[in-house]
Structures are given as C-alpha cells and as structure tokens.
Design a protein around this motif. Structure first.
Motif, PDB file in Angstrom:
ATOM      1  N   GLN A  26       0.833  -1.203   0.000  1.00 13.06           N
ATOM      2  CA  GLN A  26       0.000   0.000   0.000  1.00 13.06           C
ATOM      3  C   GLN A  26       0.870   1.257   0.000  1.00 13.06           C
ATOM      4  O   GLN A  26       0.598   2.211  -0.734  1.00 13.06           O
ATOM      5  CB  GLN A  26      -0.917  -0.020   1.226  1.00 13.06           C
ATOM      6  CG  GLN A  26      -1.942   1.082   1.262  1.00 13.06           C
ATOM      7  CD  GLN A  26      -2.966   1.013   0.132  1.00 13.06           C
ATOM      8  OE1 GLN A  26      -2.862   1.761  -0.850  1.00 13.06           O
ATOM      9  NE2 GLN A  26      -3.942   0.132   0.232  1.00 13.06           N
ATOM     10  N   ILE A 123      -2.772   2.709   8.371  1.00 10.99           N
ATOM     11  CA  ILE A 123      -2.810   1.253   8.386  1.00 10.99           C
ATOM     12  C   ILE A 123      -2.084   0.638   9.566  1.00 10.99           C
ATOM     13  O   ILE A 123      -2.288  -0.511   9.868  1.00 10.99           O
ATOM     14  CB  ILE A 123      -2.236   0.654   7.084  1.00 10.99           C
ATOM     15  CG1 ILE A 123      -0.751   0.937   6.945  1.00 10.99           C
ATOM     16  CG2 ILE A 123      -2.993   1.160   5.897  1.00 10.99           C
ATOM     17  CD1 ILE A 123      -0.208   0.594   5.605  1.00 10.99           C
ATOM     18  N   SER A 127      -4.090   0.465  14.041  1.00 13.24           N
ATOM     19  CA  SER A 127      -4.329  -0.952  14.344  1.00 13.24           C
ATOM     20  C   SER A 127      -3.661  -1.385  15.636  1.00 13.24           C
ATOM     21  O   SER A 127      -3.835  -2.515  16.082  1.00 13.24           O
ATOM     22  CB  SER A 127      -3.804  -1.823  13.202  1.00 13.24           C
ATOM     23  OG  SER A 127      -4.372  -1.426  11.984  1.00 13.24           O
TER      24      SER A 127
ATOM     25  N   HIS B   3       1.628  15.053   9.209  1.00 15.48           N
ATOM     26  CA  HIS B   3       1.225  13.845   9.918  1.00 15.48           C
ATOM     27  C   HIS B   3       2.428  13.246  10.619  1.00 15.48           C
ATOM     28  O   HIS B   3       3.399  12.882   9.992  1.00 15.48           O
ATOM     29  CB  HIS B   3       0.658  12.828   8.944  1.00 15.48           C
ATOM     30  CG  HIS B   3      -0.433  13.385   8.112  1.00 15.48           C
ATOM     31  ND1 HIS B   3      -1.743  13.406   8.535  1.00 15.48           N
ATOM     32  CD2 HIS B   3      -0.424  13.951   6.896  1.00 15.48           C
ATOM     33  CE1 HIS B   3      -2.471  13.965   7.596  1.00 15.48           C
ATOM     34  NE2 HIS B   3      -1.704  14.302   6.593  1.00 15.48           N
ATOM     35  N   VAL B 139      -3.990  -8.205  16.016  1.00 15.16           N
ATOM     36  CA  VAL B 139      -3.337  -6.942  15.671  1.00 15.16           C
ATOM     37  C   VAL B 139      -2.923  -6.944  14.205  1.00 15.16           C
ATOM     38  O   VAL B 139      -3.212  -6.013  13.450  1.00 15.16           O
ATOM     39  CB  VAL B 139      -2.097  -6.704  16.568  1.00 15.16           C
ATOM     40  CG1 VAL B 139      -1.362  -5.455  16.122  1.00 15.16           C
ATOM     41  CG2 VAL B 139      -2.499  -6.599  18.021  1.00 15.16           C
ATOM     42  N   MET B 140      -2.269  -8.021  13.798  1.00 12.36           N
ATOM     43  CA  MET B 140      -1.789  -8.085  12.417  1.00 12.36           C
ATOM     44  C   MET B 140      -2.946  -8.177  11.437  1.00 12.36           C
ATOM     45  O   MET B 140      -2.881  -7.654  10.336  1.00 12.36           O
ATOM     46  CB  MET B 140      -0.851  -9.283  12.247  1.00 12.36           C
ATOM     47  CG  MET B 140       0.485  -9.073  12.911  1.00 12.36           C
ATOM     48  SD  MET B 140       1.316  -7.579  12.327  1.00 12.36           S
ATOM     49  CE  MET B 140       1.821  -6.838  13.863  1.00 12.36           C
ATOM     50  N   SER B 142      -5.720  -6.772  11.840  1.00 14.16           N
ATOM     51  CA  SER B 142      -6.240  -5.417  11.732  1.00 14.16           C
ATOM     52  C   SER B 142      -5.390  -4.583  10.775  1.00 14.16           C
ATOM     53  O   SER B 142      -5.909  -3.800   9.967  1.00 14.16           O
ATOM     54  CB  SER B 142      -6.279  -4.787  13.122  1.00 14.16           C
ATOM     55  OG  SER B 142      -6.490  -3.414  13.021  1.00 14.16           O
ATOM     56  N   VAL B 143      -4.092  -4.789  10.842  1.00 18.55           N
ATOM     57  CA  VAL B 143      -3.201  -4.086   9.918  1.00 18.55           C
ATOM     58  C   VAL B 143      -3.534  -4.476   8.475  1.00 18.55           C
ATOM     59  O   VAL B 143      -3.680  -3.621   7.597  1.00 18.55           O
ATOM     60  CB  VAL B 143      -1.718  -4.416  10.207  1.00 18.55           C
ATOM     61  CG1 VAL B 143      -0.810  -3.826   9.143  1.00 18.55           C
ATOM     62  CG2 VAL B 143      -1.321  -3.897  11.578  1.00 18.55           C
ATOM     63  N   THR B 144      -3.674  -5.770   8.264  1.00 18.56           N
ATOM     64  CA  THR B 144      -3.994  -6.243   6.918  1.00 18.56           C
ATOM     65  C   THR B 144      -5.276  -5.608   6.413  1.00 18.56           C
ATOM     66  O   THR B 144      -5.347  -5.113   5.280  1.00 18.56           O
ATOM     67  CB  THR B 144      -4.172  -7.773   6.923  1.00 18.56           C
ATOM     68  OG1 THR B 144      -2.967  -8.376   7.378  1.00 18.56           O
ATOM     69  CG2 THR B 144      -4.495  -8.280   5.537  1.00 18.56           C
ATOM     70  N   SER B 146      -6.767  -2.849   7.361  1.00 17.09           N
ATOM     71  CA  SER B 146      -6.593  -1.419   7.069  1.00 17.09           C
ATOM     72  C   SER B 146      -5.838  -1.213   5.765  1.00 17.09           C
ATOM     73  O   SER B 146      -6.194  -0.351   4.960  1.00 17.09           O
ATOM     74  CB  SER B 146      -5.810  -0.738   8.192  1.00 17.09           C
ATOM     75  OG  SER B 146      -6.458  -0.896   9.420  1.00 17.09           O
ATOM     76  N   ALA B 147      -4.804  -2.015   5.578  1.00 13.51           N
ATOM     77  CA  ALA B 147      -3.984  -1.835   4.375  1.00 13.51           C
ATOM     78  C   ALA B 147      -4.785  -2.180   3.123  1.00 13.51           C
ATOM     79  O   ALA B 147      -4.702  -1.489   2.110  1.00 13.51           O
ATOM     80  CB  ALA B 147      -2.728  -2.694   4.459  1.00 13.51           C
ATOM     81  N   ARG B 148      -5.573  -3.224   3.217  1.00 15.03           N
ATOM     82  CA  ARG B 148      -6.368  -3.618   2.050  1.00 15.03           C
ATOM     83  C   ARG B 148      -7.438  -2.595   1.728  1.00 15.03           C
ATOM     84  O   ARG B 148      -7.728  -2.330   0.570  1.00 15.03           O
ATOM     85  CB  ARG B 148      -7.052  -4.954   2.303  1.00 15.03           C
ATOM     86  CG  ARG B 148      -6.102  -6.106   2.421  1.00 15.03           C
ATOM     87  CD  ARG B 148      -6.858  -7.403   2.452  1.00 15.03           C
ATOM     88  NE  ARG B 148      -7.526  -7.641   1.189  1.00 15.03           N
ATOM     89  CZ  ARG B 148      -7.658  -8.828   0.628  1.00 15.03           C
ATOM     90  NH1 ARG B 148      -7.173  -9.889   1.221  1.00 15.03           N
ATOM     91  NH2 ARG B 148      -8.272  -8.962  -0.520  1.00 15.03           N
ATOM     92  N   TYR B 150      -7.516   0.596   2.654  1.00 15.62           N
ATOM     93  CA  TYR B 150      -7.097   1.984   2.572  1.00 15.62           C
ATOM     94  C   TYR B 150      -7.314   2.524   1.167  1.00 15.62           C
ATOM     95  O   TYR B 150      -7.823   3.608   0.968  1.00 15.62           O
ATOM     96  CB  TYR B 150      -5.622   2.098   2.949  1.00 15.62           C
ATOM     97  CG  TYR B 150      -5.120   3.499   2.979  1.00 15.62           C
ATOM     98  CD1 TYR B 150      -5.679   4.426   3.841  1.00 15.62           C
ATOM     99  CD2 TYR B 150      -4.091   3.906   2.142  1.00 15.62           C
ATOM    100  CE1 TYR B 150      -5.213   5.730   3.873  1.00 15.62           C
ATOM    101  CE2 TYR B 150      -3.617   5.203   2.172  1.00 15.62           C
ATOM    102  CZ  TYR B 150      -4.187   6.104   3.039  1.00 15.62           C
ATOM    103  OH  TYR B 150      -3.727   7.386   3.063  1.00 15.62           O
ATOM    104  N   GLU B 151      -6.903   1.749   0.225  1.00 18.16           N
ATOM    105  CA  GLU B 151      -7.233   2.054  -1.161  1.00 18.16           C
ATOM    106  C   GLU B 151      -7.037   0.782  -1.967  1.00 18.16           C
ATOM    107  O   GLU B 151      -6.006   0.126  -1.844  1.00 18.16           O
ATOM    108  CB  GLU B 151      -6.337   3.158  -1.716  1.00 18.16           C
ATOM    109  CG  GLU B 151      -6.761   3.601  -3.089  1.00 18.16           C
ATOM    110  CD  GLU B 151      -6.181   4.976  -3.438  1.00 18.16           C
ATOM    111  OE1 GLU B 151      -6.054   5.261  -4.614  1.00 18.16           O
ATOM    112  OE2 GLU B 151      -5.856   5.751  -2.498  1.00 18.16           O
ATOM    113  N   PRO B 152      -8.029   0.401  -2.758  1.00 21.68           N
ATOM    114  CA  PRO B 152      -7.897  -0.853  -3.491  1.00 21.68           C
ATOM    115  C   PRO B 152      -6.746  -0.788  -4.480  1.00 21.68           C
ATOM    116  O   PRO B 152      -6.548   0.199  -5.174  1.00 21.68           O
ATOM    117  CB  PRO B 152      -9.228  -0.984  -4.227  1.00 21.68           C
ATOM    118  CG  PRO B 152      -9.806   0.384  -4.242  1.00 21.68           C
ATOM    119  CD  PRO B 152      -9.300   1.068  -3.037  1.00 21.68           C
ATOM    120  N   ILE B 153      -5.973  -1.847  -4.496  1.00 26.32           N
ATOM    121  CA  ILE B 153      -4.848  -1.929  -5.416  1.00 26.32           C
ATOM    122  C   ILE B 153      -5.185  -2.957  -6.472  1.00 26.32           C
ATOM    123  O   ILE B 153      -5.474  -4.101  -6.161  1.00 26.32           O
ATOM    124  CB  ILE B 153      -3.577  -2.351  -4.671  1.00 26.32           C
ATOM    125  CG1 ILE B 153      -3.260  -1.360  -3.559  1.00 26.32           C
ATOM    126  CG2 ILE B 153      -2.421  -2.476  -5.632  1.00 26.32           C
ATOM    127  CD1 ILE B 153      -2.087  -1.773  -2.719  1.00 26.32           C
TER     128      ILE B 153
END
Lengths: 155, 155
Positions: A26, A123, A127, B3, B139-140, B142-144, B146-148, B150-153
């Motif tokens: 990402q 991300i 989390s 940020h 936790v991981m 949740s990271v996955t 969020s990453a997925r 966040y914006e579709p790739i």
DNA sequence: ACGAGACAGTTGCATTTGGAAGGAGTGCGA
DNA sequence: TCGCACTCCTTCCAAATGCAACTGTCTCGT
C-alpha cells in the motif's frame, strides 16, 4: 515431521507475513501514485539522514536496510545518477566508501515522507495501541537476534 | 510535516520490518543450503495443499501469497515445468484456471517443510511466548484489513 | 616483513520482477 | 440482445535481483 511449531506461532507468523506485505504494498502504491520515490529509495535516504553526518559506510547501510551488497552498489549507482547521493571515500580504510545524502536527496525524501507517514498512520498506527507498539519492539528484536545468530549469512 | 506517527509506532514498525526480513532471509538461506525449493515456491505449494482439493484459482492464490498476477503466471509456468503443479480449467468460468498440486509437488514441499519448521522454531517460536503469539494475530489482521481497505490496489 | 585469509565493494550473468497493454470471457442494464 | 465495463489470465518490456567470481585492501600470526 520431527519439528512441529505450535499452531499459535504459525498463525502469528503467517498473519505477520501478510500484514507486512499488504502494508508495504500500500505504501508503494501510494508513493507511485503520487509520483514520488519508491519505498526502497525512501528507506535508503531516511537511513542516511538518520545517521551522523548524513552518511554511512556501504556495508553498514546494506545491513540496516537489508539489501544485498551488490544490490546496494547498484542502488547507490542509480541514486548517484539522480543526484540524491554521492560516494565519498573512507579516509581510514581505502577499501571503504561512504554514501552521503545530498540536499536534493533530502528534499525528495522529505516530499515522500508525508505520504509514507499518512499511509503508515492509517494502516499501522490505528491498528495498534501505544502499549502494543511498545511491547512489540523487544519481541521483534529478539526475532532479529535469533535470525542473525542462527547461522551467519554472507552478504 | 503534517502527519506525525508516534515514535513508539515508528519503532514498532521498523523492528517488524527488520525482524521479518532477517527471518525470511535465514529461511531462504537454509533452504538453499539444503538444496530444497525456494521459500516462494514453498509458500505456493503449501497454500495449495491447505486448500480444498489441493487447488486454487490463479487469482485467489496470487492474493493469498501476495504475488502480482503476472508474477504468479510465470511462477506456475515454472512449477508446471518442474511437475509440481498442473493447470486445470475452471468448469464454470472459462476465463479461469486452477493451479493444482501434484504428488511430486507435495513431496518436495514436505521435504522442505522440515527445514522451514526447524528454522522457524529457532528464530520465531523461541522469541515469542504462546500468549504473545496469540495476541499478535488480531493486531496483524487489523493491519492487513486497514492496508487492504485503505485504497484498493489492482493487481 | 611476509603470506594466508578475511573483508569492502563491484561486476557479470542468468533469472526474476512489476506494471501496462492485450485477448478472451462474463455480467448487467437498457 | 446488444453494448460496455469489468474480471481472469497472459505477454511484453524494461528494470531489478541474487549469487558467485573478482580486485584491491586490511589483519594477524609467524
């Protein structure tokens, strides 16, 4: 199957593998979309900027960002061509070279930084509680140590 | 720098990045030394074996092991040539293909499995208590997520 | 002071990679 | 049923990768 790693550990390992890949994917996607430097380049420049005098011996740099030696040589070739970095001979070891960030290198890293931070915040930071983040560090450092010491790998 | 992600989170992220790279590096080194399949191949074969009927649609497989589509096509080309995998057309979607593990594929994965498990045990299981492993998964994940999201790739 | 061996960095080569473009098939709305 | 947007997988190309071999330099024991 003589060695069986526990289900829980396997799951943890797998979840980590996937989470990290997605996160990096990402970040790279966002950087590319914004027409900024790649994540690898970002890591190089940031590592240099974080270092004393903005420079680092080639092999130190390779170790920190986990590049192969030859990979780093060519990466620095490219960055030098782009003007983000220059090579500087080591005064006390004639085999050695420093890679040094240039102002231009700092500038492009700084531009990319905003995107990396924003993405990472969305991300990763969301989390993970602050306590979880703190707790993770020693665990991962232990993994690193074990992996490094398990058997020396010639780079 | 608008940020700013917290120092703790940054450290956690970095420690994770490094730990994982070292772990994978060590596993790959051990596999190569023992003259077994590479880690990537191992992941493909294992993912297939874990699946219903030992087969998976190309794009599902690519998603799970986080390969690009083109990368997977060529990986399966190679594995087919080695006899570890065969392609099988999907009956209900004429665009789609399954990759299916062969007995030979299962055999080589099984041989490699011992090395992977041993290495993983030494560098991962010992660094992590069972509770820590259990705690890491959500936790991981949740990271996955969020990453997925966040914006579709597009792969 | 010398030679063997380790180390820093580079280069050659074969392999692999990612992304964009392409061909074929599907599905949905008008 | 037609058209259009979307998906599945492959191919093309340029770029990046890893390993092993190589040059030059340092280190250390003798």
């Amino acid at each position: 199957m003589p060695h069986i790693i526990s289900r829980n550990h396997q799951n943890a390992w797998r979840s980590l593998l996937i989470a990290q890949s997605w996160a990096i994917r990402q970040i790279e996607f966002q950087l590319r979309k914004a027409n900024e430097i790649s994540f690898d380049v970002y890591e190089v420049l940031q590592t240099l900027e974080d270092s004393e005098g903005g420079k680092l011996r080639m092999s130190d740099l390779a170790d920190r960002i986990l590049f192969s030696r030859s990979g780093l040589t060519r990466m620095i070739d490219r960055l030098e061509e782009l003007g983000y970095v220059v090579r500087e001979p080591s005064p006390d070891d004639r085999r050695g070279w420093y890679a040094v960030v240039t102002p231009k290198g700092k500038e492009v890293r700084h531009r990319a930084c905003d995107i990396v931070q924003t993405t990472l915040q969305a991300i990763w930071e969301r989390s993970l509680s602050d306590e979880e983040a703190v707790a993770l560090v020693p665990v991962m450092e232990s993994v690193t140590k074990s992996a490094r010491n398990y058997e020396p790998i010639r780079g």
